[in-house]
Design an enzyme around this catalytic site. Structure first.
Site, short mmCIF file in Angstrom:
data_model
loop_
_atom_site.label_atom_id
_atom_site.label_comp_id
_atom_site.label_asym_id
_atom_site.label_seq_id
_atom_site.Cartn_x
_atom_site.Cartn_y
_atom_site.Cartn_z
N ASP A 1 0.86 -1.10 -0.02
CA ASP A 1 0.05 -0.07 -0.07
C ASP A 1 1.05 1.30 0.03
O ASP A 1 1.69 1.40 0.97
CB ASP A 1 -0.85 0.10 1.21
CG ASP A 1 -2.03 1.24 1.21
OD1 ASP A 1 -1.39 2.20 0.94
OD2 ASP A 1 -3.12 0.77 1.48
N HIS A 2 1.03 1.86 -1.07
CA HIS A 2 2.21 2.95 -1.38
C HIS A 2 2.05 4.01 -0.35
O HIS A 2 3.03 4.77 -0.22
CB HIS A 2 2.47 3.15 -2.85
CG HIS A 2 1.51 4.16 -3.17
ND1 HIS A 2 0.26 3.77 -3.61
CD2 HIS A 2 1.66 5.46 -3.42
CE1 HIS A 2 -0.44 4.98 -4.25
NE2 HIS A 2 0.49 6.12 -3.98
N HIS B 1 -5.58 2.85 0.95
CA HIS B 1 -5.06 4.09 1.41
C HIS B 1 -5.53 4.82 2.55
O HIS B 1 -4.99 5.04 3.59
CB HIS B 1 -4.59 5.03 0.26
CG HIS B 1 -4.06 4.25 -1.02
ND1 HIS B 1 -3.10 3.17 -1.04
CD2 HIS B 1 -4.44 4.26 -2.38
CE1 HIS B 1 -2.94 2.99 -2.18
NE2 HIS B 1 -3.33 3.64 -3.22
C1 BG6 Z 1 -3.36 4.45 -6.49
C2 BG6 Z 1 -4.56 4.89 -7.23
O1 BG6 Z 1 -3.24 3.51 -5.69
O2 BG6 Z 1 -3.16 5.77 -6.03
C3 BG6 Z 1 -4.77 5.82 -8.15
O3 BG6 Z 1 -4.77 3.63 -8.15
C4 BG6 Z 1 -4.36 7.17 -7.40
O4 BG6 Z 1 -5.96 6.04 -8.91
C5 BG6 Z 1 -2.81 6.99 -6.90
O5 BG6 Z 1 -4.28 8.27 -8.39
C6 BG6 Z 1 -2.73 8.32 -5.90
O6 BG6 Z 1 -1.39 8.01 -5.31
P1 BG6 Z 1 -0.50 9.37 -4.99
O7 BG6 Z 1 0.59 8.75 -4.26
O8 BG6 Z 1 -0.22 10.03 -5.97
O9 BG6 Z 1 -1.54 10.10 -4.06
#
Ligand code: BG6
Length: 496
Positions: free
Chosen positions: A185-186, A248
Protein backbone atom coordinates in the site's frame (compact mmCIF):
# COMPACT_ATOMS: atom_id res chain seq x y z
CA UNK A 1 10.78 -0.85 12.43
CA UNK A 2 14.25 -0.78 10.95
CA UNK A 3 16.89 1.83 11.38
CA UNK A 4 18.98 2.68 8.31
CA UNK A 5 20.53 -0.46 6.84
CA UNK A 6 21.42 -1.65 3.37
CA UNK A 7 19.69 -4.57 1.71
CA UNK A 8 21.21 -8.04 1.83
CA UNK A 9 22.16 -9.85 -1.40
CA UNK A 10 19.04 -11.00 -3.28
CA UNK A 11 17.35 -11.66 -6.60
CA UNK A 12 14.13 -9.84 -7.41
CA UNK A 13 11.71 -11.30 -9.94
CA UNK A 14 9.19 -8.81 -11.32
CA UNK A 15 6.10 -10.33 -12.89
CA UNK A 16 4.61 -7.78 -15.25
CA UNK A 17 8.01 -6.29 -16.06
CA UNK A 18 6.85 -4.57 -19.23
CA UNK A 19 4.02 -2.78 -17.43
CA UNK A 20 3.58 0.77 -16.33
CA UNK A 21 4.33 0.27 -12.67
CA UNK A 22 7.70 -1.30 -13.40
CA UNK A 23 8.65 1.58 -15.63
CA UNK A 24 7.25 4.41 -13.55
CA UNK A 25 7.95 3.26 -10.02
CA UNK A 26 9.92 0.06 -9.55
CA UNK A 27 12.87 0.73 -11.85
CA UNK A 28 13.39 4.33 -10.69
CA UNK A 29 13.22 3.13 -7.07
CA UNK A 30 15.71 0.30 -7.63
CA UNK A 31 18.04 2.58 -9.52
CA UNK A 32 17.97 5.16 -6.70
CA UNK A 33 18.65 2.49 -4.11
CA UNK A 34 21.62 1.33 -6.18
CA UNK A 35 22.84 4.90 -6.52
CA UNK A 36 22.66 5.38 -2.76
CA UNK A 37 24.46 2.06 -2.24
CA UNK A 38 21.52 0.71 -0.28
CA UNK A 39 21.46 -2.28 -2.59
CA UNK A 40 24.60 -4.42 -2.68
CA UNK A 41 26.55 -5.56 -5.72
CA UNK A 42 25.09 -9.05 -5.16
CA UNK A 43 21.71 -8.02 -6.49
CA UNK A 44 19.85 -9.01 -9.64
CA UNK A 45 16.47 -8.33 -11.22
CA UNK A 46 14.68 -10.79 -13.49
CA UNK A 47 11.91 -9.19 -15.49
CA UNK A 48 9.12 -11.53 -16.51
CA UNK A 49 6.24 -10.90 -18.88
CA UNK A 50 4.50 -12.39 -21.88
CA UNK A 51 6.35 -10.31 -24.46
CA UNK A 52 9.41 -11.87 -26.13
CA UNK A 53 12.52 -9.86 -25.39
CA UNK A 54 16.23 -10.44 -24.99
CA UNK A 55 18.14 -9.38 -21.88
CA UNK A 56 19.67 -6.58 -23.93
CA UNK A 57 16.30 -5.31 -25.11
CA UNK A 58 14.96 -5.43 -21.58
CA UNK A 59 17.91 -3.38 -20.33
CA UNK A 60 17.37 -0.83 -23.09
CA UNK A 61 13.67 -0.56 -22.18
CA UNK A 62 14.49 -0.05 -18.52
CA UNK A 63 17.05 2.60 -19.31
CA UNK A 64 14.39 4.43 -21.30
CA UNK A 65 12.05 4.14 -18.34
CA UNK A 66 14.64 5.74 -16.06
CA UNK A 67 15.18 8.55 -18.53
CA UNK A 68 11.46 9.17 -18.64
CA UNK A 69 10.42 8.58 -15.03
CA UNK A 70 13.60 8.68 -12.96
CA UNK A 71 13.94 11.39 -10.35
CA UNK A 72 16.11 13.77 -12.36
CA UNK A 73 15.46 12.08 -15.74
CA UNK A 74 19.19 11.50 -16.02
CA UNK A 75 21.01 8.25 -15.74
CA UNK A 76 24.50 8.18 -14.32
CA UNK A 77 26.55 5.87 -16.53
CA UNK A 78 28.59 4.36 -13.72
CA UNK A 79 25.50 3.58 -11.62
CA UNK A 80 23.70 2.30 -14.68
CA UNK A 81 26.55 -0.09 -15.53
CA UNK A 82 26.41 -1.74 -12.15
CA UNK A 83 22.59 -1.75 -12.10
CA UNK A 84 22.12 -2.97 -15.67
CA UNK A 85 24.63 -5.77 -15.19
CA UNK A 86 22.12 -7.45 -12.88
CA UNK A 87 19.10 -7.14 -15.19
CA UNK A 88 17.83 -10.11 -17.15
CA UNK A 89 14.56 -11.18 -18.72
CA UNK A 90 12.51 -14.35 -18.90
CA UNK A 91 9.51 -14.30 -21.19
CA UNK A 92 6.46 -16.48 -20.71
CA UNK A 93 2.77 -16.75 -19.98
CA UNK A 94 1.89 -16.52 -16.29
CA UNK A 95 -0.23 -19.64 -16.53
CA UNK A 96 2.42 -21.74 -18.29
CA UNK A 97 4.55 -24.22 -16.32
CA UNK A 98 7.47 -23.63 -18.71
CA UNK A 99 7.76 -20.01 -17.52
CA UNK A 100 8.40 -21.15 -13.97
CA UNK A 101 10.89 -23.80 -14.97
CA UNK A 102 12.83 -21.18 -16.91
CA UNK A 103 12.64 -18.81 -13.96
CA UNK A 104 13.88 -21.47 -11.63
CA UNK A 105 16.88 -22.14 -13.87
CA UNK A 106 17.58 -18.46 -14.13
CA UNK A 107 17.40 -17.99 -10.36
CA UNK A 108 19.80 -20.88 -9.84
CA UNK A 109 22.19 -19.34 -12.32
CA UNK A 110 21.96 -15.94 -10.64
CA UNK A 111 22.45 -17.41 -7.19
CA UNK A 112 25.61 -19.02 -8.51
CA UNK A 113 26.95 -16.15 -10.60
CA UNK A 114 25.90 -13.15 -8.53
CA UNK A 115 26.14 -14.71 -5.10
CA UNK A 116 22.58 -13.72 -4.23
CA UNK A 117 22.62 -16.46 -1.61
CA UNK A 118 19.27 -17.96 -2.45
CA UNK A 119 17.38 -14.87 -1.26
CA UNK A 120 14.43 -14.47 -3.61
CA UNK A 121 11.83 -11.77 -3.80
CA UNK A 122 8.87 -12.07 -6.17
CA UNK A 123 6.98 -8.92 -7.11
CA UNK A 124 3.49 -9.39 -8.55
CA UNK A 125 2.95 -6.31 -10.63
CA UNK A 126 0.47 -7.90 -13.04
CA UNK A 127 -3.26 -7.62 -13.58
CA UNK A 128 -4.89 -8.91 -10.36
CA UNK A 129 -6.40 -12.01 -11.95
CA UNK A 130 -2.85 -13.44 -12.16
CA UNK A 131 -1.94 -13.04 -8.48
CA UNK A 132 -3.35 -16.39 -7.40
CA UNK A 133 -2.14 -18.14 -10.56
CA UNK A 134 1.45 -16.97 -10.16
CA UNK A 135 1.60 -17.80 -6.49
CA UNK A 136 0.22 -21.29 -7.16
CA UNK A 137 2.71 -21.94 -9.96
CA UNK A 138 5.61 -20.72 -7.83
CA UNK A 139 4.52 -23.27 -5.26
CA UNK A 140 4.37 -26.03 -7.87
CA UNK A 141 8.02 -25.61 -8.77
CA UNK A 142 8.99 -25.09 -5.11
CA UNK A 143 10.02 -21.49 -5.64
CA UNK A 144 8.15 -20.61 -2.45
CA UNK A 145 11.24 -21.65 -0.54
CA UNK A 146 14.98 -21.61 -1.11
CA UNK A 147 18.17 -21.91 0.82
CA UNK A 148 17.90 -18.20 1.73
CA UNK A 149 14.68 -16.30 2.33
CA UNK A 150 11.74 -16.10 -0.09
CA UNK A 151 9.19 -13.28 -0.04
CA UNK A 152 6.38 -12.16 -2.29
CA UNK A 153 5.06 -8.63 -2.79
CA UNK A 154 1.48 -8.36 -4.00
CA UNK A 155 0.41 -5.13 -5.67
CA UNK A 156 -3.01 -3.62 -5.38
CA UNK A 157 -5.89 -4.03 -6.01
CA UNK A 158 -6.00 -6.71 -3.37
CA UNK A 159 -9.35 -8.27 -4.24
CA UNK A 160 -12.43 -6.67 -5.67
CA UNK A 161 -14.59 -7.28 -2.61
CA UNK A 162 -14.48 -9.19 0.65
CA UNK A 163 -15.04 -12.55 -0.95
CA UNK A 164 -12.34 -12.18 -3.61
CA UNK A 165 -9.86 -10.74 -1.08
CA UNK A 166 -10.46 -13.71 1.20
CA UNK A 167 -10.04 -16.10 -1.72
CA UNK A 168 -6.77 -14.43 -2.72
CA UNK A 169 -5.50 -14.56 0.85
CA UNK A 170 -6.34 -18.25 0.94
CA UNK A 171 -4.55 -18.91 -2.34
CA UNK A 172 -1.45 -17.12 -1.10
CA UNK A 173 -1.60 -18.95 2.21
CA UNK A 174 -1.56 -22.30 0.45
CA UNK A 175 1.91 -21.50 -0.84
CA UNK A 176 3.44 -18.86 1.42
CA UNK A 177 3.45 -18.24 5.18
CA UNK A 178 1.96 -14.91 6.18
CA UNK A 179 5.46 -13.66 7.15
CA UNK A 180 6.50 -14.13 3.51
CA UNK A 181 3.59 -12.11 2.07
CA UNK A 182 3.98 -8.35 1.62
CA UNK A 183 0.78 -6.61 0.47
CA UNK A 184 1.80 -3.23 -0.78
CA UNK A 185 0.00 0.00 0.00
CA UNK A 186 2.20 2.78 -1.23
CA UNK A 187 0.62 5.30 1.15
CA UNK A 188 2.40 3.54 3.99
CA UNK A 189 5.71 4.26 2.29
CA UNK A 190 5.09 8.01 2.25
CA UNK A 191 7.32 9.86 4.67
CA UNK A 192 4.44 11.86 6.09
CA UNK A 193 2.39 8.73 6.74
CA UNK A 194 5.32 7.10 8.52
CA UNK A 195 5.63 10.24 10.58
CA UNK A 196 2.14 9.73 12.00
CA UNK A 197 3.52 7.11 14.38
CA UNK A 198 6.40 9.35 15.38
CA UNK A 199 4.20 12.38 15.81
CA UNK A 200 1.76 10.53 18.00
CA UNK A 201 4.07 8.35 20.03
CA UNK A 202 7.40 10.19 20.21
CA UNK A 203 5.79 13.32 21.62
CA UNK A 204 4.16 13.46 24.98
CA UNK A 205 2.05 16.57 24.56
CA UNK A 206 -0.43 15.35 21.96
CA UNK A 207 -1.32 11.94 23.27
CA UNK A 208 -3.28 13.18 26.32
CA UNK A 209 -5.46 15.23 23.95
CA UNK A 210 -5.92 12.44 21.42
CA UNK A 211 -9.36 11.28 22.44
CA UNK A 212 -13.06 12.05 22.66
CA UNK A 213 -12.56 14.39 25.57
CA UNK A 214 -10.70 16.96 23.46
CA UNK A 215 -11.39 16.07 19.86
CA UNK A 216 -14.67 17.03 18.24
CA UNK A 217 -14.12 15.23 14.97
CA UNK A 218 -11.48 14.19 12.43
CA UNK A 219 -11.51 15.03 8.72
CA UNK A 220 -9.46 13.12 6.20
CA UNK A 221 -9.34 14.63 2.75
CA UNK A 222 -7.71 12.83 -0.13
CA UNK A 223 -8.25 14.97 -3.20
CA UNK A 224 -6.74 14.52 -6.63
CA UNK A 225 -6.88 17.02 -9.47
CA UNK A 226 -6.11 14.34 -12.03
CA UNK A 227 -8.74 12.14 -13.64
CA UNK A 228 -8.31 8.50 -14.50
CA UNK A 229 -5.22 9.11 -16.65
CA UNK A 230 -5.79 6.52 -19.35
CA UNK A 231 -6.79 3.88 -16.80
CA UNK A 232 -10.50 4.14 -17.59
CA UNK A 233 -11.12 0.45 -18.02
CA UNK A 234 -9.43 -0.47 -14.72
CA UNK A 235 -11.21 2.35 -12.93
CA UNK A 236 -14.59 1.27 -14.26
CA UNK A 237 -14.26 -1.92 -12.26
CA UNK A 238 -12.93 -0.12 -9.19
CA UNK A 239 -14.26 3.34 -8.30
CA UNK A 240 -13.03 5.52 -5.44
CA UNK A 241 -14.05 3.26 -2.58
CA UNK A 242 -12.11 0.30 -3.95
CA UNK A 243 -9.26 2.29 -5.45
CA UNK A 244 -8.47 4.64 -2.57
CA UNK A 245 -10.64 4.31 0.51
CA UNK A 246 -10.64 0.62 1.34
CA UNK A 247 -6.84 0.62 1.32
CA UNK A 248 -4.93 3.92 1.39
CA UNK A 249 -7.38 6.04 3.34
CA UNK A 250 -8.17 3.30 5.86
CA UNK A 251 -4.47 2.78 6.47
CA UNK A 252 -4.10 6.46 7.26
CA UNK A 253 -7.25 6.47 9.42
CA UNK A 254 -6.00 3.49 11.39
CA UNK A 255 -2.75 5.29 12.21
CA UNK A 256 -4.75 8.18 13.60
CA UNK A 257 -7.17 6.00 15.54
CA UNK A 258 -4.87 3.25 16.86
CA UNK A 259 -3.70 2.79 20.43
CA UNK A 260 0.02 2.99 21.20
CA UNK A 261 1.73 -0.27 20.19
CA UNK A 262 3.76 -2.17 22.78
CA UNK A 263 6.81 -1.86 20.53
CA UNK A 264 7.58 -0.97 16.91
CA UNK A 265 7.69 -4.54 15.66
CA UNK A 266 5.69 -5.22 12.53
CA UNK A 267 3.07 -7.24 14.32
CA UNK A 268 2.74 -4.99 17.34
CA UNK A 269 2.01 -1.99 15.09
CA UNK A 270 -0.30 -3.90 12.79
CA UNK A 271 -2.17 -5.48 15.71
CA UNK A 272 -3.13 -2.03 16.95
CA UNK A 273 -4.14 -0.82 13.51
CA UNK A 274 -6.39 -3.78 12.94
CA UNK A 275 -7.81 -3.49 16.44
CA UNK A 276 -8.78 0.11 15.69
CA UNK A 277 -10.44 -0.86 12.42
CA UNK A 278 -12.33 -3.62 14.19
CA UNK A 279 -13.98 -0.91 16.24
CA UNK A 280 -15.45 0.78 13.18
CA UNK A 281 -19.21 0.72 13.49
CA UNK A 282 -20.79 -1.17 10.59
CA UNK A 283 -22.79 1.10 8.32
CA UNK A 284 -26.44 -0.02 8.59
CA UNK A 285 -27.37 -1.36 5.13
CA UNK A 286 -30.74 0.44 5.18
CA UNK A 287 -29.20 3.79 6.20
CA UNK A 288 -26.19 3.94 3.91
CA UNK A 289 -27.16 7.44 2.75
CA UNK A 290 -26.65 8.82 6.24
CA UNK A 291 -23.08 7.59 6.30
CA UNK A 292 -21.86 7.58 2.72
CA UNK A 293 -22.14 9.65 -0.44
CA UNK A 294 -20.86 8.93 -3.91
CA UNK A 295 -20.22 11.17 -6.87
CA UNK A 296 -18.99 11.20 -10.43
CA UNK A 297 -17.49 14.19 -12.19
CA UNK A 298 -18.94 15.88 -15.19
CA UNK A 299 -16.94 18.15 -17.47
CA UNK A 300 -15.43 21.25 -15.92
CA UNK A 301 -12.28 23.25 -15.28
CA UNK A 302 -9.38 21.96 -13.24
CA UNK A 303 -6.59 24.42 -12.48
CA UNK A 304 -7.56 26.51 -15.47
CA UNK A 305 -7.94 23.73 -18.05
CA UNK A 306 -11.17 22.31 -19.40
CA UNK A 307 -11.47 18.62 -18.76
CA UNK A 308 -13.98 16.09 -20.04
CA UNK A 309 -16.55 14.28 -17.94
CA UNK A 310 -15.64 10.87 -16.53
CA UNK A 311 -18.12 9.24 -18.88
CA UNK A 312 -16.21 10.71 -21.83
CA UNK A 313 -12.86 9.26 -20.77
CA UNK A 314 -11.42 6.46 -22.93
CA UNK A 315 -12.41 3.01 -21.70
CA UNK A 316 -15.36 4.32 -19.70
CA UNK A 317 -18.97 3.31 -20.28
CA UNK A 318 -20.95 6.39 -21.43
CA UNK A 319 -23.61 5.43 -18.84
CA UNK A 320 -21.12 4.46 -16.16
CA UNK A 321 -22.29 4.37 -12.57
CA UNK A 322 -18.74 4.09 -11.18
CA UNK A 323 -18.03 6.63 -8.45
CA UNK A 324 -15.07 8.98 -8.82
CA UNK A 325 -15.77 10.55 -5.43
CA UNK A 326 -16.89 9.19 -2.10
CA UNK A 327 -17.43 10.68 1.33
CA UNK A 328 -17.98 8.65 4.47
CA UNK A 329 -18.75 9.18 8.11
CA UNK A 330 -17.18 6.54 10.32
CA UNK A 331 -17.37 5.95 14.04
CA UNK A 332 -14.79 3.99 15.98
CA UNK A 333 -16.83 2.51 18.77
CA UNK A 334 -14.11 2.21 21.36
CA UNK A 335 -13.14 3.89 24.62
CA UNK A 336 -10.95 6.51 22.94
CA UNK A 337 -13.20 7.59 20.11
CA UNK A 338 -16.80 6.89 21.16
CA UNK A 339 -19.03 9.53 19.56
CA UNK A 340 -16.23 11.23 17.55
CA UNK A 341 -17.03 11.12 13.83
CA UNK A 342 -14.28 10.63 11.26
CA UNK A 343 -15.35 12.32 8.02
CA UNK A 344 -13.51 11.01 4.99
CA UNK A 345 -13.62 12.28 1.43
CA UNK A 346 -11.67 11.14 -1.58
CA UNK A 347 -12.09 11.90 -5.22
CA UNK A 348 -10.69 12.58 -8.64
CA UNK A 349 -10.91 15.82 -10.59
CA UNK A 350 -11.39 17.86 -7.46
CA UNK A 351 -10.23 21.44 -7.19
CA UNK A 352 -6.64 20.56 -6.32
CA UNK A 353 -4.34 17.82 -5.12
CA UNK A 354 -4.28 17.65 -1.37
CA UNK A 355 -4.21 14.88 1.19
CA UNK A 356 -4.50 15.97 4.78
CA UNK A 357 -5.81 14.94 8.15
CA UNK A 358 -7.45 17.60 10.27
CA UNK A 359 -7.94 16.97 13.95
CA UNK A 360 -10.60 19.40 14.98
CA UNK A 361 -10.59 20.05 18.71
CA UNK A 362 -13.61 20.92 20.80
CA UNK A 363 -14.62 24.51 21.48
CA UNK A 364 -13.12 26.14 24.54
CA UNK A 365 -15.37 25.16 27.47
CA UNK A 366 -16.56 28.69 28.17
CA UNK A 367 -17.11 31.55 25.77
CA UNK A 368 -15.18 34.18 27.68
CA UNK A 369 -14.37 36.41 24.74
CA UNK A 370 -17.89 37.31 23.76
CA UNK A 371 -16.89 40.90 22.99
CA UNK A 372 -14.54 39.81 20.16
CA UNK A 373 -15.79 40.93 16.74
CA UNK A 374 -15.37 37.41 15.26
CA UNK A 375 -16.27 34.09 16.86
CA UNK A 376 -13.35 32.26 18.42
CA UNK A 377 -12.46 29.27 16.24
CA UNK A 378 -11.74 25.88 17.79
CA UNK A 379 -8.17 24.60 17.51
CA UNK A 380 -7.24 22.48 14.55
CA UNK A 381 -4.20 20.33 14.00
CA UNK A 382 -3.62 19.74 10.32
CA UNK A 383 -1.27 17.02 9.14
CA UNK A 384 -0.47 17.59 5.48
CA UNK A 385 0.39 14.29 3.83
CA UNK A 386 0.93 15.88 0.39
CA UNK A 387 1.81 18.29 -1.12
CA UNK A 388 3.44 20.99 1.12
CA UNK A 389 4.18 18.22 3.57
CA UNK A 390 4.04 19.42 7.14
CA UNK A 391 1.95 20.00 10.22
CA UNK A 392 0.07 23.10 11.30
CA UNK A 393 -1.49 23.87 14.63
CA UNK A 394 -4.12 26.56 14.48
CA UNK A 395 -4.96 28.51 17.58
CA UNK A 396 -6.45 31.86 18.60
CA UNK A 397 -4.44 34.93 19.26
CA UNK A 398 -5.21 38.52 20.18
CA UNK A 399 -4.88 40.95 17.33
CA UNK A 400 -2.46 43.71 18.41
CA UNK A 401 -4.29 46.88 19.41
CA UNK A 402 -6.57 48.38 22.03
CA UNK A 403 -9.60 46.28 21.21
CA UNK A 404 -10.12 42.65 22.15
CA UNK A 405 -10.10 41.22 18.66
CA UNK A 406 -9.23 37.59 18.21
CA UNK A 407 -7.95 35.81 15.15
CA UNK A 408 -6.79 32.27 14.39
CA UNK A 409 -3.07 31.96 13.63
CA UNK A 410 -0.90 29.06 12.49
CA UNK A 411 2.11 27.41 14.01
CA UNK A 412 3.73 25.68 11.12
CA UNK A 413 6.19 22.87 10.50
CA UNK A 414 7.26 22.24 6.91
CA UNK A 415 9.41 19.34 5.89
CA UNK A 416 11.01 21.37 3.09
CA UNK A 417 12.34 24.15 5.31
CA UNK A 418 13.02 22.09 8.45
CA UNK A 419 15.02 19.30 6.93
CA UNK A 420 15.95 20.50 3.45
CA UNK A 421 16.41 16.96 2.18
CA UNK A 422 13.98 15.28 -0.15
CA UNK A 423 12.10 12.29 1.24
CA UNK A 424 12.66 8.96 -0.47
CA UNK A 425 9.94 7.87 -2.83
CA UNK A 426 7.44 5.47 -1.25
CA UNK A 427 8.53 2.55 -3.45
CA UNK A 428 12.19 2.98 -2.47
CA UNK A 429 11.30 2.68 1.16
CA UNK A 430 8.93 -0.23 0.67
CA UNK A 431 11.21 -2.29 -1.56
CA UNK A 432 14.10 -1.87 0.82
CA UNK A 433 11.94 -2.77 3.82
CA UNK A 434 10.84 -5.95 2.12
CA UNK A 435 14.41 -6.94 1.28
CA UNK A 436 15.22 -6.36 4.94
CA UNK A 437 12.28 -8.45 6.06
CA UNK A 438 10.41 -5.59 7.71
CA UNK A 439 6.70 -5.78 6.98
CA UNK A 440 5.56 -2.96 9.29
CA UNK A 441 4.63 -0.79 6.31
CA UNK A 442 2.78 -3.54 4.48
CA UNK A 443 -0.83 -4.57 4.95
CA UNK A 444 -1.45 -7.74 6.89
CA UNK A 445 -4.06 -10.26 5.83
CA UNK A 446 -6.57 -9.28 8.53
CA UNK A 447 -6.30 -5.58 7.67
CA UNK A 448 -7.12 -6.10 3.99
CA UNK A 449 -10.13 -8.18 4.89
CA UNK A 450 -11.30 -5.72 7.54
CA UNK A 451 -11.11 -2.89 5.02
CA UNK A 452 -13.38 -4.81 2.70
CA UNK A 453 -15.79 -5.68 5.51
CA UNK A 454 -16.26 -1.99 6.31
CA UNK A 455 -17.04 -0.95 2.74
CA UNK A 456 -19.18 -3.94 1.81
CA UNK A 457 -22.52 -2.45 2.98
CA UNK A 458 -21.96 0.66 0.84
CA UNK A 459 -20.87 -1.23 -2.21
CA UNK A 460 -23.82 -3.60 -1.87
CA UNK A 461 -26.35 -0.81 -1.41
CA UNK A 462 -24.95 1.21 -4.31
CA UNK A 463 -25.01 -1.78 -6.63
CA UNK A 464 -28.79 -1.83 -6.42
CA UNK A 465 -29.47 1.90 -6.78
CA UNK A 466 -28.92 3.72 -10.05
CA UNK A 467 -27.07 6.94 -9.23
CA UNK A 468 -27.89 10.28 -10.73
CA UNK A 469 -24.47 10.86 -12.32
CA UNK A 470 -22.63 13.07 -13.08
CA UNK A 471 -23.34 14.98 -9.90
CA UNK A 472 -20.31 17.21 -9.52
CA UNK A 473 -18.44 19.41 -11.88
CA UNK A 474 -14.74 18.69 -12.38
CA UNK A 475 -12.68 21.21 -10.43
CA UNK A 476 -15.08 21.52 -7.49
CA UNK A 477 -15.13 19.78 -4.11
CA UNK A 478 -17.59 17.04 -4.98
CA UNK A 479 -21.36 16.69 -4.93
CA UNK A 480 -23.75 18.70 -2.75
CA UNK A 481 -24.62 15.58 -0.80
CA UNK A 482 -21.05 15.45 0.51
CA UNK A 483 -21.59 18.85 2.09
CA UNK A 484 -24.92 17.71 3.52
CA UNK A 485 -23.24 14.67 5.04
CA UNK A 486 -21.15 16.83 7.37
CA UNK A 487 -23.36 19.91 7.62
CA UNK A 488 -26.27 17.85 8.96
CA UNK A 489 -24.08 17.35 12.01
CA UNK A 490 -23.45 21.10 12.34
CA UNK A 491 -19.89 20.80 11.01
CA UNK A 492 -18.15 21.87 7.80
CA UNK A 493 -15.48 20.55 5.49
CA UNK A 494 -12.35 22.59 5.76
CA UNK A 495 -11.83 25.06 2.94
CA UNK A 496 -8.68 23.94 1.17
C1 BG6 B 1 -3.27 4.62 -6.64
C2 BG6 B 1 -4.60 4.71 -7.30
O1 BG6 B 1 -3.23 3.55 -5.74
O2 BG6 B 1 -3.03 5.83 -5.94
C3 BG6 B 1 -4.68 5.90 -8.22
O3 BG6 B 1 -4.86 3.52 -8.05
C4 BG6 B 1 -4.30 7.16 -7.49
O4 BG6 B 1 -5.98 6.03 -8.79
C5 BG6 B 1 -3.00 6.98 -6.75
O5 BG6 B 1 -4.21 8.22 -8.42
C6 BG6 B 1 -2.73 8.17 -5.85
O6 BG6 B 1 -1.45 8.08 -5.33
P1 BG6 B 1 -0.66 9.38 -4.86
O7 BG6 B 1 0.59 8.83 -4.26
O8 BG6 B 1 -0.45 10.22 -6.08
O9 BG6 B 1 -1.54 10.06 -3.87
Amino acid sequence: MRIERAAPPCALVIFGATGDLTRRKLMPALYRLTQQRLIPAEFAVIGTARQEMSDEEFRAEMRKALEEFGEDKQVDDAVWQSFAGGLSYVSGEFGDDGTYNRLKDQLEKIDRDCDTQGNHLFYLSTAPQFFGVISGKLGQVSLNKSKGWTRIIVEKPFGHDLESARALNQELAKVFHEEQVYRIDHYLGKETVQNLLVFRFANSIFEPLWNRQYIDHVQITNAEAIGVEGRGSYYESAGTVRDMIQNHVFQVASLIAMEPPVNLGANAVRDEKVKAMQAVRPVPPDRVDEFAVRGQYGAGYVLGDTVPAYREEPGVDPNSSTETFAALKLYFDNWRWAGVPFYIRSGKRLAKRVTEIAIQFRDAPLRLFTQSDAPVEPNVLVIRIQPNEGITLRFSSKLPGQAMRIRAVNMDFRYGSSFGVPAPEAYERLLLDCMLGDSTLYARRDMTERGWEIVTPLLEAWKHLAPDFPNYEAGTWGPEEAFDLIERDGRHWRKL
